[in-house]
Structure formats: C-alpha cells, structure tokens
Design an enzyme around this catalytic site. Sequence first.
Site, short mmCIF file in Angstrom:
data_model
loop_
_atom_site.label_atom_id
_atom_site.label_comp_id
_atom_site.label_asym_id
_atom_site.label_seq_id
_atom_site.Cartn_x
_atom_site.Cartn_y
_atom_site.Cartn_z
N ASP A 21 -49.15 20.50 -48.53
CA ASP A 21 -49.64 19.80 -47.34
C ASP A 21 -51.16 19.87 -47.33
O ASP A 21 -51.73 20.91 -47.62
CB ASP A 21 -49.05 20.49 -46.09
CG ASP A 21 -49.61 19.93 -44.79
OD1 ASP A 21 -49.98 18.73 -44.78
OD2 ASP A 21 -49.67 20.68 -43.81
N ASN A 23 -53.01 18.10 -44.62
CA ASN A 23 -53.59 17.79 -43.30
C ASN A 23 -53.05 18.66 -42.17
O ASN A 23 -53.22 18.36 -41.00
CB ASN A 23 -53.41 16.31 -42.96
CG ASN A 23 -51.94 15.94 -42.83
OD1 ASN A 23 -51.07 16.76 -43.17
ND2 ASN A 23 -51.66 14.77 -42.31
N ASP A 25 -50.06 19.26 -41.03
CA ASP A 25 -48.90 18.92 -40.20
C ASP A 25 -47.62 19.63 -40.69
O ASP A 25 -46.53 19.40 -40.17
CB ASP A 25 -48.69 17.40 -40.11
CG ASP A 25 -48.34 16.79 -41.47
OD1 ASP A 25 -48.32 17.52 -42.49
OD2 ASP A 25 -48.09 15.56 -41.52
N ASP A 29 -47.76 16.05 -48.77
CA ASP A 29 -48.21 14.66 -48.80
C ASP A 29 -48.74 14.30 -50.19
O ASP A 29 -48.83 15.17 -51.08
CB ASP A 29 -49.26 14.42 -47.72
CG ASP A 29 -50.21 15.61 -47.58
OD1 ASP A 29 -50.79 15.99 -48.62
OD2 ASP A 29 -50.35 16.17 -46.46
N ASP A 98 -38.64 7.26 -57.00
CA ASP A 98 -37.23 7.20 -56.65
C ASP A 98 -36.97 5.79 -56.11
O ASP A 98 -37.82 5.25 -55.40
CB ASP A 98 -36.95 8.23 -55.55
CG ASP A 98 -35.59 8.88 -55.68
OD1 ASP A 98 -34.61 8.13 -55.81
OD2 ASP A 98 -35.51 10.12 -55.64
N ASP A 195 -31.25 5.95 -57.36
CA ASP A 195 -30.36 6.67 -56.46
C ASP A 195 -28.94 6.09 -56.53
O ASP A 195 -28.78 4.87 -56.53
CB ASP A 195 -30.93 6.51 -55.04
CG ASP A 195 -30.25 7.40 -54.03
OD1 ASP A 195 -30.25 8.62 -54.23
OD2 ASP A 195 -29.73 6.87 -53.04
N GLU A 256 -28.90 8.24 -61.19
CA GLU A 256 -28.01 9.25 -60.62
C GLU A 256 -26.60 8.65 -60.56
O GLU A 256 -26.40 7.60 -59.94
CB GLU A 256 -28.46 9.63 -59.21
CG GLU A 256 -27.55 10.69 -58.59
CD GLU A 256 -27.65 10.80 -57.06
OE1 GLU A 256 -27.35 11.87 -56.54
OE2 GLU A 256 -28.00 9.80 -56.40
N HIS A 321 -32.74 18.32 -55.46
CA HIS A 321 -32.87 18.45 -54.00
C HIS A 321 -31.54 18.39 -53.26
O HIS A 321 -31.53 18.46 -52.04
CB HIS A 321 -33.79 17.32 -53.51
CG HIS A 321 -33.20 15.96 -53.78
ND1 HIS A 321 -33.05 15.47 -55.06
CD2 HIS A 321 -32.69 15.03 -52.96
CE1 HIS A 321 -32.48 14.28 -55.00
NE2 HIS A 321 -32.25 13.99 -53.74
N ASP A 322 -30.46 18.20 -53.98
CA ASP A 322 -29.15 18.10 -53.32
C ASP A 322 -28.28 19.33 -53.51
O ASP A 322 -27.20 19.42 -52.90
CB ASP A 322 -28.38 16.87 -53.85
CG ASP A 322 -29.02 15.55 -53.44
OD1 ASP A 322 -29.61 15.50 -52.35
OD2 ASP A 322 -28.92 14.57 -54.22
C1 GLC Z 1 -28.56 10.64 -53.49
C2 GLC Z 1 -29.76 11.48 -53.14
C3 GLC Z 1 -29.49 12.16 -51.85
C4 GLC Z 1 -29.28 11.11 -50.78
C5 GLC Z 1 -28.14 10.15 -51.19
C6 GLC Z 1 -28.09 8.94 -50.31
O1 GLC Z 1 -27.44 11.40 -53.73
O2 GLC Z 1 -30.04 12.37 -54.18
O3 GLC Z 1 -30.52 13.04 -51.49
O4 GLC Z 1 -28.96 11.72 -49.57
O5 GLC Z 1 -28.32 9.70 -52.49
O6 GLC Z 1 -29.18 8.10 -50.56
CA CA Z 2 -49.15 16.60 -44.50
#
Ligand code: GLC
Ligand code: CA
Length: 535
Positions: A21, A23, A25, A29, A98, A195, A256, A321-322
């Site tokens: 980050d 700024n 918040d 970013d 993405d 995605d 994915e 991230h999932d």
């Molecule tokens: C993919 C992404 C996930 C998102 C889902 C719906 O699985 O990795 O984070 O919630 O698609 O877009």
């Molecule tokens: Ca920020």
Amino acid sequence: MATAWWEECIVYQIYPRSFQDTNGDGIGDLQGIIKRMDYLVSLGIDAIWLNPIYCSPMADFGYDITDYQNIDPIFGTLEDSDQLLREAHKRNIRVIFDMVLNHTSIEHPWFQESRLSKDNAKADYYIWSDTIPNNWQGAFGKKAWTYDDVRKQYYLHSFLEEQPDLNWRNQEVVDAMFSILRFWLDRGVDGFRLDVINCIVKDKTFRSNPKIVGSRLRPYDMQRHIFDRNRPGTHQKLRMMRHLVDSYQDRMLVGEILAEIPGEPELAASFLGRNWDELHLSFDFSLAYTRFNAVKWQRSAKRWCEAVGKNRVPSWVLNNHDISRLVSRLKGNIAKAKLASLFLLTQRGSIFLYYGEELGLPDSKVPWKSIHDPVGKRYWPVHPGRDPARGPMIWTDEEGYGFSDGNSWLPFAPDAGAYAVAVQEQDVSSMLNYYRALITMRKEEPIYRRGTCAYLNTNNKHTVCYLREYDNEKRMILLNFSGRNQNISMRDMEHPKGEWTLRFSSQRMLSDTKTESFVLQPWQGCIYSLKSKSS
Ligand code: GLC
Ligand code: CA
C-alpha cells in the site's frame, strides 16, 4: 525451434490488494507494485500475474468487473498501469493480467441495459430464461439462476448473483471481449490468466447436470459439471483467442480450468488443444489438493505430465488466492514446504509462485467479523473462505510490516515479523534465500526446465526419485516425504551408473558423492548430478 519464454518461465502471482500500500488506505495498489520492482528482480522471476485490477464493486474482489478498460481507483489509474508495464519491461519482467471472460459485474452497463427488456440492444448479452430450466448451482452457494424483477426473467450466474454469466453464443459478446483483449495487448500486456475459462460456453438446451452421490460442503460439488462447464464449443473459442494473441509477438494465455477435486489433469491438458492451438498453458491443481505423500505426489505429477505430453508444456502450482497456503496445509512444517518447492522447481515447464510463498508465509487468521470473502461469509466456520490466503505481504518487522501506514484490510499472518523479507535476507538458511537459490539454479541449468523426466522405482514408499536428462547432462532428484531417515539403494534400479555428486539439498549437508546408495534425512530433498565420463 527456439524455446518460447512461456514454455519455461517462473511467474509470480501478486494479489494487488495485499502486496504494498502506498497511500495509507490499508489496501495494496499499483504504485506499491512499482515500488517493489527491484524485489521482484531479486527473486529472479520472469513474469508477474496480477489478480484483477479493473473497475469493480468488489463483490468478489475484482472478479466482478464494471469496466474492463479502466483501473479501479482503489488500485490507481490507467497511467499507473502503463507505468507498471514500463517499469516491469525495463527489468525484463513480463506482466500478465487476469481476464474474467465468463461473467461481468451485475453493475456492468451491459447488464444494466440487458435487464431492461427482452428486445434491447444488449438483451442477449447474458443468459435469460422464463423459468429455472435445470439444476445448475452457483459455485458460491444458492441456485445458479436468480429472478430479475425488472426483466421478469431468471438470469444465469455460475458464481455470485452479482456475477451474471455472459452469453458466449452471442457473436457480439465474443467480439466485445476480444476487443478488450486487444485493448490491453496494444498497451503492452504480455498475456492473460483466463479466469474459469472452461465455463464460458454452456449447453445450448440447458440440460441438468448428473448428480453425484455422497456429501460435499457445496451443493455445487454434488453434480458432474458436464453441461455448465467443458462444452465442446469452448475449444473453438479458445482457438480464436489463441489466434488473436499469437498475432502479437510473445504473448501468452494461461487458463484456469475448474475441475473436480482432487483434479482432472486430462481435462486441464485438453484445453491446450489437440494441435497445441488453444491455451499456451493451463492449470492443473492436483498437487495442491493431493495429500503430501510420496506415492500420491509422484502419481499426480506423472499423470499431469502424461496428459500434457512431450510436445506441450506443463505448468506447476502449489498456491494461489483461492486455496489455503501450502505452509498452513502442511501445519507449519517448513522442512516439508522446502521439499515441496524443490519438487515444484525441478519439474519441466513453467512454474507459478504466489506472493509470500517464498517467505514460507502461513495463512492469516481472520475472525468472523473481519471476513471479506463471500465464500467465507457463506460457509464459515466449516470453510473460512479465501481471505486467510490473501493476507498482506510482510516486508519488515516494524509496525505495519512495511505493507501499509494505515490499517491493513486483512490481518497479518500470526508472528508476521519472523517472515519479513528484511529479516529473511539476513539469514542464509531462510526460506527466501532457499527460493532464490532454487530459482537461480533453475535459470542457470536448462536441464530443470527442459530435460526429460523419468520416475525411478525406489522400492520405498516414502521416497520419490526422478531422473532428468538434457544435452548429455543428468540429474537425479531424491525426495524423502517422511519424518525419518530413508535409505534408497539403487543397486537393483535401472539407472545410469557412475559417480553422483550432490548438487543441491533442501537441508544443510556436507558435499557428498555416491554411487549406489543414498541416505535422506527427514523431509530432505537432494539433487545429484552425474559426473560426465570425460571429467
Ligand atoms: C476464479 C478465481 C476466483 C473467483 C472465481 C469467480 O476461480 O480464481 O478467485 O472468485 O473465479 O470469478
Ligand atoms: Ca492503497
């Protein structure tokens, strides 16, 4: 033919909200990523992939987009993204965006128009029905069909009701999405992570999915997704996308592929195209969902390699991230995590790392009232959602951990200071330096990226052994998946004979030369190289 960059790259995934980050918040970013460019260089990675940074009401943290051709103000501006591309390219780092092609945000102007009537210009941009035609479920709970009061019809959403699915059978939608791809390719983006790309085309007549017996947490997992995923028409769309992307120089698509747990490598491989003319790379998540066990990991990796075949390229991933972070899945056992990354970084093809993985960072603990992720809100406490794996990056051991001067949007991992980049840099045996050493070795010795791979039978169910060969070079990788010493005797094994010299070890070890029998310490992984005859 020269090897294309994406055939042997290391991609570092950045979750922009949690990286840096600038700024105050409490949310990462684009300027933050720019600020940390030299750190990225120090890792030796080839590319970064950013989770979505487009305008979004953030119902699913950027996977619900209202404007595909602009940056959400939370992350910065279009100029910031141009600057990020310039700064990265200056350092030979490529940038993957993405791209969410399956659905938009419910607040996207297309949907706002589409819902107005059955005959407006965008009426067929989404998938509408007078009645609920089938048993399809939303991946995040509830039915996949929601009634819209304005249009007085149901619309389809494979994920949240705030994420209506686009109608890929409408050529106008295809054209619109392709022009968005071009917009970013023209700006210099090096490729896209697509995605849920195997979801874009739906069964024409909306047949119900067959049910699966048993019990699973999500109703979504109680059916075989043969009519709302993996439709044959997807391949044609991917061929068109590949054609578009290949009309630019050196760009890449990685997809994915949603699959049934623990994974369907053959399915993931199928989207590379029979003639290698669909995705450049696709994700198989089997290893992330397979128990940490020698026999199981070997079987899983072998199956993925066989599915991909020798003319196409596998990609490898343990974190994203999932899913819960590897170290947390391994209950904090760093020796196991080191073994896992040795396995990862000695595979042929391309590697995907997730920010913080190189620090051995565990999941954050997110109390119920601080949950952001819709999946967590719905399934807590059975499933804590995905926030824990999205905790802020740890840069220093000072207040705010170098991530932010404000209040971080998610809690830091427990004992965060111990994982800090600044702390680990001072320690030769840290996870960070371990990753750097592995990455350097992989970059310097093409055998790891390109060589053939053959698994050797060790007659020991706690160990995995594979032989990599390239250009008269040979490496043997030996991994002990147990907490005890293990012996591997190669006396009866079919393997190249000679003197094997220790090249790398996941644990401190004196230099070592062996011919036929090897002893591995608990969770130890070693690489031996065969002395060539002439030396
Ligand atoms: C993919 C992404 C996930 C998102 C889902 C719906 O699985 O990795 O984070 O919630 O698609 O877009
Ligand atoms: Ca920020």
